[in-house]
Design a protein around this motif. Sequence first.
Motif, short mmCIF file in Angstrom:
data_model
loop_
_atom_site.label_atom_id
_atom_site.label_comp_id
_atom_site.label_asym_id
_atom_site.label_seq_id
_atom_site.Cartn_x
_atom_site.Cartn_y
_atom_site.Cartn_z
N GLY A 186 0.82 -1.21 0.00
CA GLY A 186 0.00 0.00 0.00
C GLY A 186 0.85 1.26 0.00
N TRP A 187 1.92 1.25 0.80
CA TRP A 187 2.86 2.37 0.83
C TRP A 187 3.50 2.56 -0.54
N THR A 188 3.90 1.47 -1.19
CA THR A 188 4.53 1.53 -2.50
C THR A 188 3.57 2.08 -3.55
N SER A 189 2.29 1.71 -3.46
CA SER A 189 1.32 2.21 -4.43
C SER A 189 1.20 3.73 -4.34
N ALA A 190 1.24 4.28 -3.11
CA ALA A 190 1.19 5.73 -2.95
C ALA A 190 2.46 6.38 -3.51
N GLU A 191 3.61 5.72 -3.32
CA GLU A 191 4.86 6.25 -3.88
C GLU A 191 4.79 6.35 -5.39
N LEU A 192 4.24 5.34 -6.04
CA LEU A 192 4.11 5.38 -7.49
C LEU A 192 3.25 6.56 -7.93
N MET A 193 2.14 6.77 -7.25
CA MET A 193 1.24 7.87 -7.63
C MET A 193 1.90 9.23 -7.47
N THR A 194 2.64 9.41 -6.38
CA THR A 194 3.26 10.72 -6.13
C THR A 194 4.43 10.99 -7.07
N GLU A 195 4.96 9.96 -7.73
CA GLU A 195 6.07 10.14 -8.67
C GLU A 195 5.60 10.26 -10.11
N ASP A 196 4.29 10.22 -10.34
CA ASP A 196 3.77 10.31 -11.70
C ASP A 196 4.05 11.69 -12.28
N PRO A 197 4.54 11.76 -13.53
CA PRO A 197 4.88 13.06 -14.14
C PRO A 197 3.69 14.00 -14.27
N ALA A 198 2.48 13.45 -14.42
CA ALA A 198 1.31 14.29 -14.66
C ALA A 198 0.70 14.81 -13.36
N VAL A 199 0.49 13.94 -12.39
CA VAL A 199 -0.23 14.34 -11.17
C VAL A 199 0.65 14.35 -9.93
N GLY A 200 1.90 13.89 -10.07
CA GLY A 200 2.78 13.82 -8.91
C GLY A 200 2.99 15.16 -8.23
N ALA A 201 3.07 16.24 -9.04
CA ALA A 201 3.31 17.57 -8.46
C ALA A 201 2.17 17.99 -7.54
N PHE A 202 0.95 17.56 -7.83
CA PHE A 202 -0.19 17.91 -7.00
C PHE A 202 -0.26 17.04 -5.74
N LEU A 203 0.26 15.81 -5.84
CA LEU A 203 0.17 14.88 -4.71
C LEU A 203 1.36 14.96 -3.77
N THR A 204 2.51 15.44 -4.29
CA THR A 204 3.74 15.45 -3.48
C THR A 204 3.58 16.16 -2.14
N PRO A 205 2.90 17.33 -2.06
CA PRO A 205 2.75 17.98 -0.74
C PRO A 205 2.01 17.12 0.28
N TYR A 206 1.23 16.16 -0.21
CA TYR A 206 0.45 15.29 0.68
C TYR A 206 0.99 13.86 0.65
N ALA A 207 2.27 13.71 0.27
CA ALA A 207 2.83 12.38 0.06
C ALA A 207 2.76 11.51 1.32
N LEU A 208 3.22 12.05 2.45
CA LEU A 208 3.24 11.24 3.67
C LEU A 208 1.84 10.87 4.15
N PRO A 209 0.90 11.82 4.25
CA PRO A 209 -0.46 11.42 4.63
C PRO A 209 -1.08 10.42 3.65
N LEU A 210 -0.76 10.56 2.36
CA LEU A 210 -1.31 9.64 1.36
C LEU A 210 -0.76 8.23 1.58
N LYS A 211 0.53 8.12 1.84
CA LYS A 211 1.15 6.81 2.08
C LYS A 211 0.57 6.15 3.32
#
Length: 234
Positions: A186-211
């Motif tokens: 589950g943690w790895t799935s969140a890491e993949l999403m936050t590293e996506d070139p298209a949406v990663g920039a929007f998710l990165t500020p919330y990376a830890l809560p998302l993971k």
Amino acid sequence: MDNLFAGMFSPEWLAALSGILLLDLLLSGDNAILIALACKNLPQHNRRKAIIVGGLGAVGIRIVCTLFATGLLASPYVEFVGGAALLFIAVRLLTDRHDEKPGEGKKQPATFGEAVRTILIADFIMSIDNILSLAGVANTVPHGKWSLIICGLMISIPIVLFGAQIFLMIMLKVPALIYLGAGILGWTSAELMTEDPAVGAFLTPYALPLKIGFVILVLAAGYCLNRRAAQKNA
């Protein structure tokens, strides 16, 4: 590809290889956990076979992707979709217990084909970061890029296969650790999403809560579904 062995064993090549070895050690752990989870319900005589076949098949897919598809894997939304798929797989592996059904005298084990198929699909998703990292390190050397990539991939084979057998042995003796393994996915799935070139920039500020949220989601969903299945079979 004509100068496959050009630059091999140069100081730059060896330095890059050491970096790839470190990456393999760091990034292959979740792949090994995935293989162990996929094989946990197999009959004992099929477990090692599934680990070897699934692991070698996954590495083969990784080789093809590294050689021919690194550009595609870096495309927008690929990692985001892969992360969402891995989240589903994490819950499925956690709840794929094949418990007894009413009127049956023994458990229904996962099939060999099911386990191998799950390993290949999920390992491909999880290997996106491995592939891109490996290609990135290889691009730092002026000569010998392809020999470096091939050596790095070959090194990952024993790491993944040996690690999977170790994790499987531990999980079979301590079944509660299956939840830990699923949480890591589950943690790895969140890491993949936050590293996506298209949406990663929007998710990165919330990376830890998302993971953390994804880990809780996987564990909660797995617990609830397993409890419901146990009550139904009681």
